[in-house]
Scaffold this active site. Structure first.
Site, PDB file in Angstrom:
ATOM      1  N   HIS A 178       1.865 -42.295  15.639  1.00 52.77           N
ATOM      2  CA  HIS A 178       1.090 -42.857  16.754  1.00 52.77           C
ATOM      3  C   HIS A 178       1.401 -44.341  16.952  1.00 52.77           C
ATOM      4  CE1 HIS A 178      -1.863 -44.456  13.783  1.00 52.77           C
ATOM      5  NE2 HIS A 178      -2.291 -45.210  14.763  1.00 52.77           N
ATOM      6  N   SER A 182      -5.774 -47.502  11.512  1.00 52.23           N
ATOM      7  CA  SER A 182      -5.133 -46.732  10.449  1.00 52.23           C
ATOM      8  C   SER A 182      -3.722 -47.225  10.182  1.00 52.23           C
ATOM      9  CB  SER A 182      -5.127 -45.240  10.781  1.00 52.23           C
ATOM     10  OG  SER A 182      -4.487 -44.992  12.008  1.00 52.23           O
ATOM     11  N   GLU A 183      -3.008 -47.688  11.221  1.00 56.95           N
ATOM     12  CA  GLU A 183      -1.703 -48.309  11.021  1.00 56.95           C
ATOM     13  C   GLU A 183      -1.439 -49.384  12.058  1.00 56.95           C
ATOM     14  OE1 GLU A 183      -0.752 -44.529   8.713  1.00 56.95           O
ATOM     15  OE2 GLU A 183      -1.481 -44.792  10.761  1.00 56.95           O
ATOM     16  N   THR A 184      -0.590 -50.320  11.666  1.00 56.54           N
ATOM     17  CA  THR A 184      -0.045 -51.338  12.567  1.00 56.54           C
ATOM     18  C   THR A 184       1.465 -51.332  12.404  1.00 56.54           C
ATOM     19  OG1 THR A 184      -2.034 -52.722  12.506  1.00 56.54           O
ATOM     20  CG2 THR A 184       0.028 -53.814  13.098  1.00 56.54           C
TER      21      THR A 184
END
Length: 302
Positions: free
Chosen positions: A94, A63-65
């Site tokens: 997160h 979902s994210e980096t």
């Protein structure tokens, strides 16, 4: 100048996708890599532009980096950008926890400061007796306002919920903790568990209002909530753990007067999608910031 903090003997969770960027993989808000919310971490993104970072995030598929674009090992201050597979986001909780744990494993536990598009984010890291590293981020100042009827109606329509599915004691709000999130409180745990929404319609509603996720919550007790976070604007059906939404939710609780003295609230997320996550937020009615605590562990490569 970006500090080289990439050295590690553990190569299990590394990979090198496009553009030669080494990506570490951590799962945040869990002690088990099969739970929590996985995030990519690039500790040296100094040679990547926005298009390249988005391409790397898309290839990673989480979902994210988080991308460290510059930093100073001596002062433990780093500039960070966050990308979902579809777009840049101003802040991601997160991925911040994952990044902070990765840095603490290389530099040692202690204080870290991250300069993000949403503002300055101090993070404290500490190692437990078993060596596991926990991170506590302090959000930017939060705020929360009652949601407009049109905002709520459009979202309920996309979710397939009715007004009767909401808890009347916890009114809908748009809460901010680095990003905006619509907070909707379900009247029952069963309603929260039964999530089957119209992906494209909800994404359009969220883009129209500038929301990063819809924070669906159910109150088990005053000190424990369950949450689910649809994230179609990021190309993801649901986030297993959302630190930014947890920070915003702290502001929501403070605005409603549900926190009358400094205390902590536990948030259980990801359970309904098979990736249980535990987030702990510290809320002080005199402080607009929320402190979000969680662990992160490397995700082994298969």
């Amino acid at each position: 100048m970006t500090t080289d903090v990439t050295g590690t003997n553990d190569v299990e969770h590394r990979s090198e996708p496009a553009f030669g960027a080494e990506v570490l993989r951590y799962s945040a808000f869990t002690a088990d890599p099969s739970g929590g919310n996985p995030a990519g971490v690039v500790l040296d993104a100094s040679g990547l532009d926005a298009a390249a970072m988005r391409a790397v995030a898309a290839e990673v598929g989480y979902s994210e980096t988080a991308f460290v674009t510059a930093g100073d090992e001596r002062t433990r201050r780093f500039r960070v950008r966050y990308f979902s597979p579809l777009a840049e986001v101003a802040f991601c909780g997160h991925a911040t926890v994952a990044l902070a744990v990765a840095l603490a494993e290389r530099l040692g536990p202690g204080e870290i400061v991250l300069d993000t598009p949403a503002g300055e984010i101090p993070v404290s890291t500490a190692a437990d007796e078993d060596g596991a590293v926990r991170a506590t981020l302090t959000s930017v100042p939060t705020r929360s306002r009652p949601a407009l009827a049109a905002e709520v109606d459009a979202t309920l329509g996309a979710l397939g919920w009715s007004p009767a599915d909401l808890d009347p004691a916890l009114p809908p709000h748009v809460a901010f903790g680095g990003n905006d999130h619509l907070v909707l409180a379900a009247a029952s745990r069963a309603r929260l568990a039964d999530l089957d929404y119209d992906f494209d319609t909800l994404a359009e509603v969220m883009r129209r209002h500038g929301w990063t996720t819809v924070d669906l919550v159910w109150r088990e007790s005053a000190a424990r909530f369950h949450a689910r976070n649809p994230f179609p604007v990021g190309g993801v059906v649901e986030d297993p753990a959302t630190g930014a939404a947890a920070a915003a939710f702290g502001g929501y609780l403070r605005e409603l007067g549900l926190v009358t003295r400094p205390g902590t609230v536990a948030i259980r997320q990801g359970e309904d999608m098979g990736r249980p996550s535990d987030l702990l937020i510290a809320v002080d009615p005199r402080d607009p910031r929320t402190r979000v605590t969680g662990q992160a562990v490397p995700v082994p490569r298969r």
